[in-house]
Structure formats: structure tokens, C-alpha cells
Design a protein around this motif. Structure first.
Motif, PDB file in Angstrom:
ATOM      1  N   ALA A 212       0.842  -1.196   0.000  1.00 47.15           N
ATOM      2  CA  ALA A 212       0.000   0.000   0.000  1.00 47.15           C
ATOM      3  C   ALA A 212       0.881   1.252   0.000  1.00 47.15           C
ATOM      4  CB  ALA A 212      -0.933  -0.008   1.206  1.00 47.15           C
ATOM      5  N   LYS A 215       2.431   1.646  -3.459  1.00 48.91           N
ATOM      6  CA  LYS A 215       1.454   2.210  -4.380  1.00 48.91           C
ATOM      7  C   LYS A 215       1.355   3.723  -4.197  1.00 48.91           C
ATOM      8  CE  LYS A 215      -3.499   2.790  -4.484  1.00 48.91           C
ATOM      9  NZ  LYS A 215      -4.757   2.436  -3.804  1.00 48.91           N
ATOM     10  N   TRP A 219       3.130   6.150  -7.126  1.00 55.32           N
ATOM     11  CA  TRP A 219       1.896   6.146  -7.932  1.00 55.32           C
ATOM     12  C   TRP A 219       2.189   6.441  -9.397  1.00 55.32           C
ATOM     13  CZ3 TRP A 219      -2.595   4.141  -7.972  1.00 55.32           C
ATOM     14  CH2 TRP A 219      -3.641   4.679  -8.723  1.00 55.32           C
ATOM     15  N   THR A 242      -3.350  -2.991 -10.545  1.00 58.72           N
ATOM     16  CA  THR A 242      -4.710  -3.271 -11.020  1.00 58.72           C
ATOM     17  C   THR A 242      -4.749  -4.505 -11.920  1.00 58.72           C
ATOM     18  OG1 THR A 242      -4.381  -1.763 -12.879  1.00 58.72           O
ATOM     19  CG2 THR A 242      -5.507  -0.884 -10.928  1.00 58.72           C
ATOM     20  N   GLU A 258      -6.448  -5.058   4.088  1.00 54.90           N
ATOM     21  CA  GLU A 258      -6.872  -3.744   3.619  1.00 54.90           C
ATOM     22  C   GLU A 258      -7.507  -2.946   4.747  1.00 54.90           C
ATOM     23  OE1 GLU A 258      -6.481  -2.361   0.738  1.00 54.90           O
ATOM     24  OE2 GLU A 258      -6.414  -3.902  -0.822  1.00 54.90           O
ATOM     25  N   ALA A 259      -7.153  -1.670   4.835  1.00 52.84           N
ATOM     26  CA  ALA A 259      -7.728  -0.811   5.879  1.00 52.84           C
ATOM     27  C   ALA A 259      -9.078  -0.269   5.424  1.00 52.84           C
ATOM     28  CB  ALA A 259      -6.766   0.322   6.209  1.00 52.84           C
ATOM     29  N   ASP A 260      -9.953  -1.154   5.002  1.00 55.05           N
ATOM     30  CA  ASP A 260     -11.257  -0.779   4.469  1.00 55.05           C
ATOM     31  C   ASP A 260     -12.123  -2.037   4.531  1.00 55.05           C
ATOM     32  OD1 ASP A 260     -13.432  -0.405   2.670  1.00 55.05           O
ATOM     33  OD2 ASP A 260     -12.317   1.111   1.558  1.00 55.05           O
ATOM     34  N   GLU A 262     -15.019  -3.040   3.505  1.00 58.76           N
ATOM     35  CA  GLU A 262     -15.669  -3.561   2.297  1.00 58.76           C
ATOM     36  C   GLU A 262     -14.646  -4.257   1.395  1.00 58.76           C
ATOM     37  OE1 GLU A 262     -19.099  -0.986   1.164  1.00 58.76           O
ATOM     38  OE2 GLU A 262     -18.142  -1.108  -0.798  1.00 58.76           O
ATOM     39  N   LEU A 263     -13.520  -3.595   1.175  1.00 54.54           N
ATOM     40  CA  LEU A 263     -12.475  -4.209   0.355  1.00 54.54           C
ATOM     41  C   LEU A 263     -11.967  -5.480   1.024  1.00 54.54           C
ATOM     42  CD1 LEU A 263     -10.327  -1.122  -0.724  1.00 54.54           C
ATOM     43  CD2 LEU A 263     -12.142  -2.258  -2.000  1.00 54.54           C
ATOM     44  N   LEU A 330     -10.815  -8.264  -6.850  1.00 51.09           N
ATOM     45  CA  LEU A 330     -12.006  -8.247  -6.002  1.00 51.09           C
ATOM     46  C   LEU A 330     -13.048  -9.156  -6.614  1.00 51.09           C
ATOM     47  CD1 LEU A 330     -12.408  -4.455  -5.186  1.00 51.09           C
ATOM     48  CD2 LEU A 330     -11.489  -6.216  -3.713  1.00 51.09           C
TER      49      LEU A 330
ATOM     50  N   PRO B 277      -3.019   4.186   3.399  1.00 52.53           N
ATOM     51  CA  PRO B 277      -3.442   3.835   2.041  1.00 52.53           C
ATOM     52  C   PRO B 277      -4.003   2.414   1.959  1.00 52.53           C
ATOM     53  CG  PRO B 277      -1.057   3.636   2.232  1.00 52.53           C
ATOM     54  CD  PRO B 277      -1.571   4.050   3.586  1.00 52.53           C
ATOM     55  N   THR B 278      -4.809   2.173   0.939  1.00 51.91           N
ATOM     56  CA  THR B 278      -5.226   0.800   0.648  1.00 51.91           C
ATOM     57  C   THR B 278      -4.509   0.359  -0.618  1.00 51.91           C
ATOM     58  OG1 THR B 278      -7.064   1.533  -0.724  1.00 51.91           O
ATOM     59  CG2 THR B 278      -7.530   1.178   1.604  1.00 51.91           C
ATOM     60  N   VAL B 279      -4.589  -0.929  -0.920  1.00 47.08           N
ATOM     61  CA  VAL B 279      -3.920  -1.408  -2.129  1.00 47.08           C
ATOM     62  C   VAL B 279      -4.884  -1.481  -3.296  1.00 47.08           C
ATOM     63  CG1 VAL B 279      -2.665  -3.312  -3.182  1.00 47.08           C
ATOM     64  CG2 VAL B 279      -2.199  -2.670  -0.841  1.00 47.08           C
ATOM     65  N   THR B 280      -6.043  -2.126  -3.087  1.00 51.77           N
ATOM     66  CA  THR B 280      -6.969  -2.294  -4.205  1.00 51.77           C
ATOM     67  C   THR B 280      -7.933  -1.121  -4.346  1.00 51.77           C
ATOM     68  OG1 THR B 280      -7.963  -3.854  -2.695  1.00 51.77           O
ATOM     69  CG2 THR B 280      -7.062  -4.752  -4.699  1.00 51.77           C
ATOM     70  N   GLY B 281      -7.984  -0.238  -3.346  1.00 51.67           N
ATOM     71  CA  GLY B 281      -8.838   0.937  -3.461  1.00 51.67           C
ATOM     72  C   GLY B 281      -8.240   1.930  -4.444  1.00 51.67           C
ATOM     73  N   GLY B 282      -8.984   3.031  -4.680  1.00 49.19           N
ATOM     74  CA  GLY B 282      -8.473   4.044  -5.587  1.00 49.19           C
ATOM     75  C   GLY B 282      -7.328   4.823  -4.981  1.00 49.19           C
ATOM     76  N   PHE B 283      -6.725   5.694  -5.776  1.00 47.66           N
ATOM     77  CA  PHE B 283      -5.656   6.519  -5.241  1.00 47.66           C
ATOM     78  C   PHE B 283      -6.276   7.673  -4.490  1.00 47.66           C
ATOM     79  CE2 PHE B 283      -2.635  10.000  -5.262  1.00 47.66           C
ATOM     80  CZ  PHE B 283      -1.515   9.355  -4.767  1.00 47.66           C
ATOM     81  N   GLU B 284      -5.808   7.883  -3.293  1.00 51.18           N
ATOM     82  CA  GLU B 284      -6.376   8.928  -2.456  1.00 51.18           C
ATOM     83  C   GLU B 284      -5.233   9.729  -1.853  1.00 51.18           C
ATOM     84  OE1 GLU B 284      -9.709   9.121   1.088  1.00 51.18           O
ATOM     85  OE2 GLU B 284      -8.617   7.286   0.756  1.00 51.18           O
ATOM     86  N   ARG B 351     -13.619   5.561  -0.240  1.00 52.30           N
ATOM     87  CA  ARG B 351     -13.423   4.229   0.318  1.00 52.30           C
ATOM     88  C   ARG B 351     -14.487   3.285  -0.216  1.00 52.30           C
ATOM     89  NH1 ARG B 351      -8.845   3.560   4.004  1.00 52.30           N
ATOM     90  NH2 ARG B 351      -7.828   5.478   3.432  1.00 52.30           N
ATOM     91  N   GLY B 352     -14.312   2.016   0.093  1.00 48.75           N
ATOM     92  CA  GLY B 352     -15.294   1.027  -0.297  1.00 48.75           C
ATOM     93  C   GLY B 352     -15.111   0.589  -1.738  1.00 48.75           C
ATOM     94  N   VAL B 353     -15.946  -0.338  -2.158  1.00 47.21           N
ATOM     95  CA  VAL B 353     -15.787  -0.963  -3.473  1.00 47.21           C
ATOM     96  C   VAL B 353     -15.947   0.052  -4.611  1.00 47.21           C
ATOM     97  CG1 VAL B 353     -16.797  -2.658  -5.038  1.00 47.21           C
ATOM     98  CG2 VAL B 353     -16.416  -3.240  -2.647  1.00 47.21           C
ATOM     99  N   VAL B 356     -12.885   1.636  -6.232  1.00 46.63           N
ATOM    100  CA  VAL B 356     -11.846   0.775  -6.818  1.00 46.63           C
ATOM    101  C   VAL B 356     -11.533   1.151  -8.261  1.00 46.63           C
ATOM    102  CG1 VAL B 356     -11.385  -1.597  -7.519  1.00 46.63           C
ATOM    103  CG2 VAL B 356     -12.309  -1.121  -5.267  1.00 46.63           C
ATOM    104  N   LEU B 357     -10.269   1.072  -8.578  1.00 47.13           N
ATOM    105  CA  LEU B 357      -9.804   1.395  -9.919  1.00 47.13           C
ATOM    106  C   LEU B 357     -10.101   0.271 -10.897  1.00 47.13           C
ATOM    107  CD1 LEU B 357      -6.219   2.407  -8.933  1.00 47.13           C
ATOM    108  CD2 LEU B 357      -7.946   3.959  -9.828  1.00 47.13           C
TER     109      LEU B 357
END
Lengths: 331, 370
Positions: A212, A215, A219, A242, A258-260, A262-263, A330, B277-284, B351-353, B356-357
Motif C-alpha cells: 500500500a 502504491k 503512484w 490493477t 486492507e484498511a477498508d 468492504e475491500l 475483487l 493507504p489501501t492497495v486495491t482501493g483508488g488513489f487517495e 473508500r469502499g468498493v 476501486v480502480l
């Protein structure tokens, strides 16, 4: 553009005879000036050993390190000194990397004077104060007389960065530079490092086990993934995270917590055939990931070492079996 | 493994009464410089079958709180005032009133703590079997065959090969294997509550995932009641039903995992989430929390977070806020939680699905170098 740094077939073996460990095995990559490259992988993958060879702290068993197009082994002593100044390393542990008996002033002025970056002591002090401002250790006048034990982990790491900057490096190897820093402060150190890229045109090789962070920091740069001493995949960060193509990269990305929420609950679960990582003393034949790989093809993967081949989507991958397959992370 | 085979938990839930209730718990350490106020005024119910994550930076008091529950604090520590009620099979005790022997009984049999799997969590000169046998004997279980059967069963449950592990010394096992052995040992006496301190820290990513899967299995299949202590928000997101954020020894926000991650109301929680940061989430874009954690001997006045807080006003410097309800089952200790809510409406968390990118392809030629 000519690469600022290139390594060709870089190999490092430790120990001798039966006890030989190949920590880094024929690693080749090139980094352009201004680019940010992250080297990621689990412990024992050879990422730090590679970083130390790049910084000239460790001599390769075979292979070459080229800095600004010149093989560092062929440099004369003045040239080698210049290279050692141009390439600096920031270590993981800011508790171990700073001399506890020296104040920040001594830590910063010693290299400035030693390498004739300033005319005299007053100049060194002025420059040290400037560098403390650069790394956001303010007010600099209060900081300069402190000993490392009076500083927090994050502040020490900033001192380590300021020390690296004393010799005006063009290239910085940051080896797990924020891993020991509290979560809430990590980002400010990364932001500070990113600013150095712009301000001083420093090129970064950022070594981390944290995908993470890789990334986030790279970026717009590239990520290189290592496994048991070899590069298994590299490519532009946004493509690699991706659309990873190597089964190991996929396994790694799907495994990262993941710090989320849902993910965390929508992540694809990739079952490896073997949970434990093989010993470096007894590496599997062919592709070293084959005993764990869910896509193992007997007679192919265990027979020959897969070459690192260019990918149509950007970067390189060492897996002829799966290189065309897109696997969503996912579900 | 089915629930029947290891006859655990679910049937022991006592009419909705929480197995563990902390009321107004304070912990301080005596030091030469003065009193370190490590935990202050923590009130918390741990419900049967739930998993609760305690998150916060180093020095926030989360480990001290965990150690207080099993009373393994160093001698310089004092738990007072405070009440920690424990309930099982219809009986109720105040843990802080148990004597030495009762406490020894309570630990492991009722409440087991799993430490970070460093080598020092084991006795280095004992094989795994001997560690288990020692524990069993200390709790009055002398049936060697039965202990061995139980250990084998538990090692299989944590996906280890009992033949390989049972006669191994701790140093012969990898970090991930040691963590799994510790988990198996902690279950030996069938405790009701498990406290896990940094269960995945210092492990490699793929090993972390193995441990997370196991803990989910304990939670979902066996209905274990668990407390996770971690500085890593990801562990909370992966495993917790509820999350408590700790700062300077207090719980400053408590709520369902989704509320904490998507609708935080305390500026500190928001700060932590925006820093990770998350890995599979979008860039924030990420932000640090300015400043550093407070000196626990000389705490700031009012809200302990006010020197680092972007929402702070004069009131925050004078009065310390109590936890108040900010949503269903969601409490936060902040005078300005509504301002946090408004801030999130202006600048939502990506955040959340939905964040995602999509897969991004790069043409190697066109790709611009950063």
C-alpha cells in the motif's frame, strides 16, 4: 534518457560450499533520472541486499552496477568517492542509524566538513539549519542541540534524511524508511521525501514490504516485485496493482490486509498450494514459486527458470504460463 | 472442523449479558518522573461472540488495557479505580478482586492472551508438547493422553502438521508457525475470551493472510469473543465487528467497523484513516496527523487531542469531552463531531468498493516517466 542507475545480472551469494545462499540472483533493471521505483517483496526476497549493492555497501558476487552509465567497479578512487556521495541510503531503524553520543549538530556538520561541502564551521552550522528546515524539523534552532534519544522515531528518521542530504545525493535508496514510524506520521515523511524529488531532483529506490505504501509513494513510478532473489514482475505502478500478471504478485496483492472493511471482505482469496516459503538453502528448481503456485504446470514450471519477458500492458513478467491472463482482485 | 468436535462457545452465551464489562477503568504506572496515566476512564461491554478491535498509536494505552484484563501488568502498575466484570455460566466476578490463585485459574481457562509471536512468548528450552503439558498441569489437568489429543486437534485446526510441530523447539519454527502454535496453545483450556495483541505484526504478508483466515474461522465458525489490539487499521477492517479508537489512554470513539471506517466522527479516527493507504482501493491523497502523541505524565488540558486537532476550539482546551452518541451504537468523545460530519460531506473519504480502480493498461512506449 540514459538511466541514472542500471544493474545487470546482479548476483549476491553468501556463505560457502553447501551452505551457500543466493540472496540475489541475476537481477537486471534500469532507473531513469527523476523516476521513483519501489522494490517490494517479503523478507528474504533480496530487496535489501539489492539496495545495499546499489548503494555500494556490498560487493556483488557477479554482475554490474552502472551509475550514470559507468560501471562502478571501473571507477578510479576519486570517481568512486563521487559515486558514494551521489548515492545515499536511508536505513529502516532510526534508533540504530544515529550515533547516540552525538547531537544533531555533530551528526550533520561532520559530513559537511568532511566532504568539503562548506568552507568552515559557521558555514556547516548554517547549512545544517537549512537542512533541518528542508526535512521539516522546526524550529531548527531548537532541534540542532538535541541528542537522538530526545527525538521521536519520526524525528530521528528526518535527521537521517537530513544527514543523507548533506552530501547532495542524486540518488537515494530508502530501505523500509518509514516502517518503524507511527502510522499517523508516516505520510508526512513520505510527503517530505516526495518533495525532495522535486526540490533536489533526487531519484528514489524505495524498498518496502508494504504494497500500500509502495502504491502511494510510486503512484506515477514503477514497482518491481522480488521473490527469493529474483524479479518476478515489474511495471508501472498503476498497471501492476490493477492488473498483476505473475501468480506471486497476485497472491501478494490478494493477501495484503486492507484498511477498508468492504475491500477486506471482497478480496479474492488465492489459495496457495503450499503456505510456507521455501528455504533459501534449498531452492526449488525452475520457477522458485512453482511449489506454491496455483497454476503450476508440471514438466514446465519445475524444469526451467522462466525468463523475464516484456508485457504488452507495460513492464515485464517471469511467467510464460500466465502472462496473458487478467485476474480481478475483487470478487 | 465442525463446531461439534470442539464443543465451544455459542451455547455458553448468557441471555445477552456481556462476558466482559469494563467500568471506569484506570491504569497508571509509577515512574521516577511521576505517574504515567496509561489508561483513563474506560467503560466498555464486550458482547458474546463479537470481535472488537482496539486501535491507536503506540502509547495510546491499548496494550495496557489488554494486560489489565488478564492482570499481567508489571508491579509498578496500578489499576484503580475501576471494575472489570467477567461472566460465564451465569456467574459474575470482578476480576480485580480475584486473589492470586483465582487469577491463575481465570487466565487461560476463561480468558487467554495471545502475544505477538516473538520467540520470547515461549520457553525456549521446552518443546511445543512440553509447553502445552506444563500449561495443562498448572491448571489441574493431569490426563496426558487427553491433553495430547486436544493439542493435536488444535494444531490441526490451525493448519499445522502435529507430527512436525509437537516435538519441535520454538526456534525451529517460522514466525507464522509460531503465531499459529501460540493460537493453538491459547485455545487449550477452552477459554471464553481471547485477547490478541498485534497478532499479525512482523509477519510476512502471505503469512498474515493465513492468520487472518484462521481468526475469521474462529470468529465465524466458533463464535469466539475476541479483542484485537493493533496499531494496524487493516487488522481492524479485516477482523472486527466493532472498533474502539484509543488516544492518550481513553476510548475516543467506538462503533461498528463500517461506521468507524466510513463515518468516523472523532477527528483522531478520521486522521488515522486519512493517513493509511489501501492497495486495491483508488488513489487517495493522504494526510498525516500533525504533532506527536502526548506525554502521558504531563497530559494536555481539556481534550487530550486538541494540540493536534484541526477542529479544536477554546472549549477543547478547557473541557474534556465524554463519549456521546453520534449514531446508532456509535459514540465519540468530541465537542465538534458534527463539524467532522460536515467536513466528510465536503470532502468524502474515497473508500469502499465504489472507489476501486479499473485495470489500467500501459503502452510501454507512451508511458510518461514520473
Amino acid at each position: 534518457m540514459a538511466p541514472i542507475l542500471e544493474v545487470r545480472n546482479l548476483t549476491k551469494k553468501f556463505g560457502k560450499g553447501k551452505e551457500t545462499v543466493t540472496a540475489v540472483d541475476s537481477v537486471s533493471f534500469a532507473i531513469e533520472p527523476g523516476e521513483t521505483v519501489c522494490l517490494v517483496g517479503e523478507s528474504g526476497c533480496g530487496k535489501s541486499t539489492t539496495g545495499r549493492m546499489v548503494a555500494g555497501l556490498l560487493e556483488p558476487t557477479s554482475g554490474e552496477v552502472l551509475f550514470e552509465g559507468k560501471n562502478i567497479k571501473e571507477l578510479d578512487s576519486a570517481g568512486f568517492r563521487r559515486y558514494r556521495q551521489s548515492v545515499q541510503i536511508i536505513h529502516q531503524d532510526p534508533y540504530a542509524s544515529l550515533n547516540p553520543t552525538q547531537t544533531v549538530r555533530q551528526i550533520l556538520t561532520a559530513p559537511l566538513l568532511r566532504h568539503n561541502k562548506v568552507k568552515n564551521r559557521a558555514g556547516a552550522e548554517a547549512r545544517a539549519l537549512e537542512l533541518l528546515e528542508v526535512v521539516d524539523l522546526t524550529p531548527a534552532r531548537d532541534m540542532i542541540d538535541k541528542y537522538p534519544h530526545q527525538l521521536s522515531g519520526g524525528q530521528r528518521q528526518r535527521v537521517a534524511v537530513a544527514r543523507a542530504l548533506t552530501v547532495e545525493p542524486k540518488f537515494i535508496v530508502a530501505d523500509e524508511a518509514v516502517s518503524m514510524v507511527d502510522v499517523s506520521i508516516r505520510v508526512s515523511i513520505l510527503t517530505m521525501l516526495a518533495r525532495l524529488k522535486e526540490q533536489f531532483h533526487v531519484t528514489f529506490l524505495f524498498i518496502t514490504h508494504d504494497l500500500a505504501l509502495a502504491k502511494y509513494f510510486a503512484w506515477t513510478g514503477r514497482i518491481t516485485v522480488m521473490y527469493l532473489g529474483r524479479i518476478v514482475e515489474d511495471g508501472p505502478t498503476q498497471r501492476l496493482i490493477t492488473d498483476p500478471r505473475h501468480p506471486y504478485t497476485q497472491a501478494l496483492l490478494s493477501a495484503v490486509p486492507e484498511a477498508d472493511p468492504e475491500l477486506a471482505h471482497r478480496k479474492r482469496q488465492i489459495e496457495l498450494r503450499e503456505a510456507e516459503i521455501p528455504s533459501l538453502l534449498n531452492l526449488p528448481s525452475g520457477c522458485t514459486f512453482h511449489p506454491r503456485c496455483p497454476y503450476f504446470v508440471p514438466g514446465e514450471c519445475d524444469q526451467r527458470v522462466p525468463p523475464l519477458e516484456p508485457l504488452d500492458v507495460g513492464g515485464r513478467v517471469a511467467c510464460p504460463v500466465r502472462k496473458h491472463e487478467h485476474v480481478p482482485l475483487l470478487v | 472442523m465442525t463446531k461439534g468436535k470442539l464443543d465451544w462457545q455459542m451455547d455458553e452465551h448468557q441471555n445477552g449479558k456481556a462476558p466482559l464489562s469494563l467500568q471506569n477503568v484506570h491504569v497508571s504506572y509509577a515512574t521516577r518522573r511521576g505517574k504515567v496515566q496509561a489508561v483513563r476512564n474506560v467503560t466498555l461491554d464486550l458482547h458474546a461472540g463479537e470481535s472488537l478491535a482496539l486501535i491507536g498509536e503506540s502509547g495510546s494505552g491499548k496494550t495496557t488495557l489488554g494486560l489489565a484484563i488478564v492482570r499481567l501488568l508489571p508491579e509498578t502498575a496500578q489499576i484503580s479505580p475501576g471494575v472489570i466484570l467477567y461472566r460465564r455460566d451465569g456467574r459474575e466476578v470482578d476480576i480485580l478482586k480475584l486473589d492470586r490463585n483465582e487469577m491463575r485459574e481465570f487466565r487461560w481457562r476463561d480468558c487467554a492472551m495471545v502475544f505477538q509471536a516473538a520467540l520470547n512468548a515461549f520457553n525456549p528450552v521446552l518443546k511445543i508438547w512440553a509447553q502445552a503439558w506444563d500449561t495443562a498441569k498448572a491448571h489441574g489437568w493431569h490426563d496426558k493422553e487427553a491433553v495430547r489429543r486436544r493439542l493435536v486437534e488444535l494444531l490441526e485446526f490451525v493448519q499445522l502438521d502435529p507430527k512436525r510441530v509437537i516435538d519441535a523447539y520454538p526456534h525451529e519454527l517460522s514466525g507464522g508457525m509460531r503465531q499459529r502454535v501460540l493460537l493453538a496453545l491459547s485455545l487449550l483450556l477452552n477459554p471464553q475470551v481471547l485477547i490478541l495483541d498485534e497478532p499479525t505484526t512482523a509477519l510476512d504478508i502471505i503469512t498474515q493472510r493465513t492468520i487472518i483466515k484462521l481468526l475469521r474461522k474462529l470468529k465465524e465458525d466458533q463464535g469466539f469473543t475476541m479483542i484485537f489490539i493493533s496499531h494496524d487499521l487493516a487488522i481492524a477492517a479485516e477482523l472486527a465487528d466493532r472498533v474502539a479508537t484509543m488516544y492518550a489512554g481513553r476510548i475516543v470513539e467506538l462503533g461498528a467497523s463500517e461506521d468507524i471506517f466510513y463515518r468516523p466522527r472523532h477527528p483522531y479516527t478520521l486522521g488515522l484513516i486519512r493517513a493509511v493507504p489501501t492497495v486495491t482501493g483508488g488513489f487517495e491523497q493522504l494526510f498525516s496527523i500533525p504533532g506527536s502523541p502526548p506525554d502521558l505524565i504531563d497530559l494536555p488540558s481539556g481534550c487530550k487531542f486538541h494540540p493536534r486537532c484541526a477542529f479544536a476550539t477554546d472549549r477543547c482546551k478547557l473541557e474534556e469531552p465524554e463519549l456521546e452518541e453520534v449514531g446508532p451504537g456509535h459514540t465519540a468523545a468530541c465537542w465538534h463531531w458534527r463539524a467532522v460530519e460536515e467536513e466528510l460531506q465536503r470532502n468524502p473519504l474515497h473508500r469502499g468498493v465504489l472507489s476501486v480502480l479499473q485495470a489500467i493498461s500501459f503502452n510501454a512506449e507512451e508511458e510518461a516517466v514520473s
